[in-house]
Design an enzyme around this catalytic site. Structure first.
Site, mmCIF file in Angstrom:
data_model
loop_
_atom_site.group_PDB
_atom_site.id
_atom_site.type_symbol
_atom_site.label_atom_id
_atom_site.label_comp_id
_atom_site.label_asym_id
_atom_site.label_seq_id
_atom_site.Cartn_x
_atom_site.Cartn_y
_atom_site.Cartn_z
ATOM 1 N N ALA A 138 2.027 5.378 2.225
ATOM 2 C CA ALA A 138 0.816 4.588 2.005
ATOM 3 C C ALA A 138 -0.454 5.439 1.932
ATOM 4 O O ALA A 138 -1.388 5.102 1.212
ATOM 5 C CB ALA A 138 0.672 3.527 3.095
ATOM 6 N N GLU A 184 -0.775 8.240 0.540
ATOM 7 C CA GLU A 184 -0.845 8.884 -0.771
ATOM 8 C C GLU A 184 -1.177 7.903 -1.893
ATOM 9 O O GLU A 184 -1.525 8.305 -2.998
ATOM 10 C CB GLU A 184 0.467 9.609 -1.075
ATOM 11 N N CYS A 224 4.394 -0.446 2.506
ATOM 12 C CA CYS A 224 4.719 -1.183 3.721
ATOM 13 C C CYS A 224 4.518 -0.294 4.936
ATOM 14 O O CYS A 224 5.100 0.789 5.028
ATOM 15 C CB CYS A 224 6.168 -1.676 3.663
ATOM 16 N N ILE A 225 3.683 -0.778 5.842
ATOM 17 C CA ILE A 225 3.416 -0.069 7.097
ATOM 18 C C ILE A 225 3.852 -0.997 8.221
ATOM 19 O O ILE A 225 3.335 -2.106 8.348
ATOM 20 C CB ILE A 225 1.913 0.273 7.239
ATOM 21 N N ILE A 226 4.819 -0.542 9.009
ATOM 22 C CA ILE A 226 5.333 -1.346 10.116
ATOM 23 C C ILE A 226 4.876 -0.718 11.425
ATOM 24 O O ILE A 226 5.013 0.487 11.625
ATOM 25 C CB ILE A 226 6.876 -1.430 10.057
ATOM 26 N N HIS A 254 -0.603 5.669 15.145
ATOM 27 C CA HIS A 254 -0.414 6.045 13.741
ATOM 28 C C HIS A 254 -0.468 4.831 12.809
ATOM 29 O O HIS A 254 -0.996 4.914 11.704
ATOM 30 C CB HIS A 254 0.908 6.797 13.576
ATOM 31 N N ASN A 294 -4.305 -4.976 -3.460
ATOM 32 C CA ASN A 294 -3.740 -4.213 -2.347
ATOM 33 C C ASN A 294 -2.555 -4.985 -1.779
ATOM 34 O O ASN A 294 -2.726 -5.934 -1.017
ATOM 35 C CB ASN A 294 -4.785 -3.959 -1.271
ATOM 36 N N ARG A 300 7.728 -11.293 3.600
ATOM 37 C CA ARG A 300 6.543 -11.282 2.745
ATOM 38 C C ARG A 300 6.720 -10.529 1.433
ATOM 39 O O ARG A 300 5.915 -10.671 0.525
ATOM 40 C CB ARG A 300 5.372 -10.657 3.520
#
Length: 154
Positions: free
Chosen positions: A60, A62, A84-86, A92, A117, A131
């Protein structure tokens, strides 16, 4: 003065639009279906396959750099950020979520180019899976609507 219907979805028509997608590979089990849903909806809206450029980047953080590279070419009517950021156990998550989001917004404003986005930020993988398809399709609808809106303002 703008007409009352400016800025409303109406009938979305993507014919002739050139759209760039930048997909993060990290959490690929989520980002591949996300990208697939996005591409399918773009095509359903009339964006030709030949008018879709799809780049993949490591993660993400980059995504904004690749978006900036695409925007600088002047060849696109709209761009889409996919990732996707979990949440994990460290700070972080916040860093990646905040900085990637700020980067996407900056590229959009600096280049006066609509960017959807669709970088998911979730607490767990189950939320991301729930989602991925709708958010991918939604990103396609957002960029078509915004590209047409900005065209009408020129």
């Amino acid at each position: 003065m703008l007409g009352a219907d400016k800025g409303t979805a109406g009938e979305l028509d993507g014919q002739g639009l050139r759209v760039g997608l930048v997909q993060a590979r990290f959490n690929e089990a989520i980002t591949e279906p996300l990208a697939g849903a996005c591409r399918a909806e773009l095509q359903r809206l009339g964006v030709a396959e030949a008018d879709i450029t799809h780049l993949r980047v490591p993660g993400a953080l980059e995504v904004p750099t690749a978006l900036q590279g695409l925007a600088a070419t002047g060849r696109f009517d709209a761009l889409i950020a996919l990732g996707c950021i979990i949440r994990g156990e460290t700070y972080h998550f916040e860093l990646v979520a905040n900085e990637s989001g700020a980067g996407v917004t900056r590229v959009s404003l600096d280049h006066r180019l609509p960017i959807a986005n669709a970088i998911l930020t979730t607490e767990n993988e189950a939320q991301a899976q729930a989602r991925q398809l709708e958010k991918g399709a939604d990103a396609a609808r957002v960029v078509v609507e915004m590209a047409r809106l900005l065209q009408s303002l020129r």
